[in-house]
Scaffold this motif. Sequence first.
Motif, mmCIF file in Angstrom:
data_model
loop_
_atom_site.group_PDB
_atom_site.id
_atom_site.type_symbol
_atom_site.label_atom_id
_atom_site.label_comp_id
_atom_site.label_asym_id
_atom_site.label_seq_id
_atom_site.Cartn_x
_atom_site.Cartn_y
_atom_site.Cartn_z
ATOM 1 N N ALA A 1 -20.427 45.845 -70.597
ATOM 2 C CA ALA A 1 -20.359 45.718 -69.134
ATOM 3 C C ALA A 1 -20.048 44.270 -68.745
ATOM 4 N N VAL A 2 -20.761 43.320 -69.348
ATOM 5 C CA VAL A 2 -20.599 41.915 -68.960
ATOM 6 C C VAL A 2 -19.235 41.383 -69.404
ATOM 7 N N CYS A 3 -18.850 41.654 -70.637
ATOM 8 C CA CYS A 3 -17.586 41.096 -71.136
ATOM 9 C C CYS A 3 -16.382 41.739 -70.440
ATOM 10 N N LEU A 4 -16.439 43.037 -70.215
ATOM 11 C CA LEU A 4 -15.354 43.707 -69.490
ATOM 12 C C LEU A 4 -15.258 43.137 -68.075
ATOM 13 N N ALA A 5 -16.407 42.986 -67.430
ATOM 14 C CA ALA A 5 -16.435 42.445 -66.059
ATOM 15 C C ALA A 5 -15.840 41.036 -66.029
ATOM 16 N N CYS A 6 -16.219 40.202 -66.984
ATOM 17 C CA CYS A 6 -15.692 38.827 -67.010
ATOM 18 C C CYS A 6 -14.178 38.828 -67.173
ATOM 19 N N GLU A 7 -13.687 39.627 -68.107
ATOM 20 C CA GLU A 7 -12.232 39.626 -68.351
ATOM 21 C C GLU A 7 -11.472 40.094 -67.116
ATOM 22 N N LEU A 8 -12.030 41.055 -66.388
ATOM 23 C CA LEU A 8 -11.345 41.538 -65.188
ATOM 24 C C LEU A 8 -11.438 40.502 -64.064
ATOM 25 N N ALA A 9 -12.577 39.818 -63.965
ATOM 26 C CA ALA A 9 -12.736 38.773 -62.944
ATOM 27 C C ALA A 9 -11.764 37.618 -63.224
ATOM 28 N N LEU A 10 -11.567 37.318 -64.505
ATOM 29 C CA LEU A 10 -10.641 36.227 -64.863
ATOM 30 C C LEU A 10 -9.205 36.557 -64.475
ATOM 31 N N LYS A 11 -8.907 37.852 -64.323
ATOM 32 C CA LYS A 11 -7.553 38.238 -63.886
ATOM 33 C C LYS A 11 -7.433 38.172 -62.367
ATOM 34 N N PRO B 1 -21.210 33.206 -70.534
ATOM 35 C CA PRO B 1 -20.280 34.316 -70.744
ATOM 36 C C PRO B 1 -19.486 34.067 -72.032
ATOM 37 N N LEU B 2 -19.148 35.158 -72.711
ATOM 38 C CA LEU B 2 -18.455 35.018 -73.996
ATOM 39 C C LEU B 2 -17.173 34.179 -73.868
ATOM 40 N N HIS B 3 -16.446 34.354 -72.766
ATOM 41 C CA HIS B 3 -15.166 33.627 -72.639
ATOM 42 C C HIS B 3 -15.386 32.117 -72.506
ATOM 43 N N GLU B 4 -16.593 31.705 -72.090
ATOM 44 C CA GLU B 4 -16.889 30.272 -72.039
ATOM 45 C C GLU B 4 -17.439 29.798 -73.380
ATOM 46 N N TYR B 5 -18.292 30.609 -73.961
ATOM 47 C CA TYR B 5 -18.968 30.192 -75.196
ATOM 48 C C TYR B 5 -18.044 30.239 -76.412
ATOM 49 N N ALA B 6 -17.246 31.283 -76.486
ATOM 50 C CA ALA B 6 -16.386 31.464 -77.672
ATOM 51 C C ALA B 6 -15.043 32.030 -77.233
ATOM 52 N N PRO B 7 -14.247 31.193 -76.524
ATOM 53 C CA PRO B 7 -13.011 31.728 -75.929
ATOM 54 C C PRO B 7 -12.021 32.293 -76.937
ATOM 55 N N THR B 8 -12.099 31.855 -78.194
ATOM 56 C CA THR B 8 -11.097 32.331 -79.156
ATOM 57 C C THR B 8 -11.672 33.353 -80.150
ATOM 58 N N ALA B 9 -12.903 33.780 -79.934
ATOM 59 C CA ALA B 9 -13.524 34.730 -80.871
ATOM 60 C C ALA B 9 -12.754 36.056 -80.885
ATOM 61 N N THR B 10 -12.692 36.678 -82.053
ATOM 62 C CA THR B 10 -11.954 37.950 -82.144
ATOM 63 C C THR B 10 -12.602 39.014 -81.257
ATOM 64 N N VAL B 11 -13.930 38.978 -81.146
ATOM 65 C CA VAL B 11 -14.601 39.984 -80.328
ATOM 66 C C VAL B 11 -14.159 39.842 -78.863
ATOM 67 N N ARG B 12 -13.878 38.605 -78.445
ATOM 68 C CA ARG B 12 -13.398 38.419 -77.076
ATOM 69 C C ARG B 12 -12.012 39.060 -76.922
ATOM 70 N N LYS B 13 -11.183 38.928 -77.950
ATOM 71 C CA LYS B 13 -9.846 39.545 -77.884
ATOM 72 C C LYS B 13 -9.979 41.059 -77.722
ATOM 73 N N ASP B 14 -10.983 41.631 -78.368
ATOM 74 C CA ASP B 14 -11.199 43.079 -78.229
ATOM 75 C C ASP B 14 -11.511 43.435 -76.774
ATOM 76 N N PHE B 15 -12.353 42.629 -76.135
ATOM 77 C CA PHE B 15 -12.683 42.923 -74.739
ATOM 78 C C PHE B 15 -11.491 42.655 -73.819
ATOM 79 N N GLN B 16 -10.671 41.657 -74.155
ATOM 80 C CA GLN B 16 -9.462 41.427 -73.348
ATOM 81 C C GLN B 16 -8.538 42.643 -73.433
ATOM 82 N N TYR B 17 -8.431 43.171 -74.643
ATOM 83 C CA TYR B 17 -7.586 44.356 -74.836
ATOM 84 C C TYR B 17 -8.147 45.543 -74.057
ATOM 85 N N LEU B 18 -9.465 45.723 -74.157
ATOM 86 C CA LEU B 18 -10.112 46.823 -73.430
ATOM 87 C C LEU B 18 -9.831 46.696 -71.926
#
Length: 290
Positions: free
Chosen positions: A52-62, A263-280
């Motif tokens: 919920a949090v990571c999906l929300a962050c990625e959408l807010a960043l858009k 938020p994950l995008h601040e703490y670990a912007p290049t982590a692979t798990v973040r890429k998964d949430f960006q894709y989602l």
Amino acid sequence: MHATPHIAPPPTGDELPEWLQPRVPASFKPITTPARFCCIMQKGGSGKSTTAVCLACELALKGLRVRVWDVDAQLGGTTHWLTPQLDDGADHEPANLLHLFKGEASPDEVTYPTRVPNLYVVPSYTSLKQVELAPPPGVEQVIDWAINNTTDPYDVEITDCGPALGQLSVAALVGAPNVVIPLKASGFDLNALTELNRTLTLTKQRLAPQLKIAAVLLSEVLKSNLTSEVFDALCNDYPDSLIMGIRQSVKAREASLESIRLPLHEYAPTATVRKDFQYLAAQLVEVPTA
Ligand SMILES: Nc1ncnc2c1ncn2[C@@H]1O[C@H](COP(=O)(O)OP(=O)(O)O)[C@@H](O)[C@H]1O
Ligand SMILES: [Mg+2]
């Protein structure tokens, strides 16, 4: 089995084996805004709040205005990670989801900004348990009503359920009928799916005819024969849903720790798990062009 066509090549890194590539059915279409999603699975630790949090962050960043609803009476979930920013900066329990259920606060009054621009949260605390103990009239419709009666509507609403399929989770589903199910590749989680499917079917029949399962996510995915079998089974059982793995990452675990709480995008912007949430995020929501 799940090598059906992808909408777009997954930007999820190259080290994913072929059998773990996201499965996007040919019929699958991103949802247009305003969009509503419910993260649900009646197992603690299956990845609901992280999703919920990571999906929300990625959408807010858009640039989308996004609101997350913490529909879990346990401490340690969304409200803990994505803390509401209070006007007075004080460290107290503000008007929250409980007060909305009890009719003591309006939808606007329980919505707070967070440290992420465009991202808002409706917090909850252990006091939310009162809702299950003494349900107010119309409990299952409250979140839907609140979303419909918000002064300045949000582009995306995401409800984050607790680990039970009680009235709170049904209210979260009715409010946000595009279902996202995070689960782990374990026998326990697979058994729990049967019960979840029953709840989803009844909620659809009785309260939310538009309910549909948008995505099923294998949380903290590890390469193993069991994961491969479970992935195939999910592709079979949910032929119309996005199926994908969210990779295990210590960064995802650390980000929500009290001492870090970023938020994950601040703490670990290049982590692979973040890429998964960006894709989602890219698959689930169509961002309108200005
Ligand atoms: N992809 C991941 N990799 C590593 N740890 C994860 C991942 N996703 C979630 N976690 C961790 O697993 C725990 C449970 O996740 P959480 O999202 O809180 O589950 P739920 O909301 O379903 O109870 C948390 O400590 C979280 O940081
Ligand atoms: Mg949670």
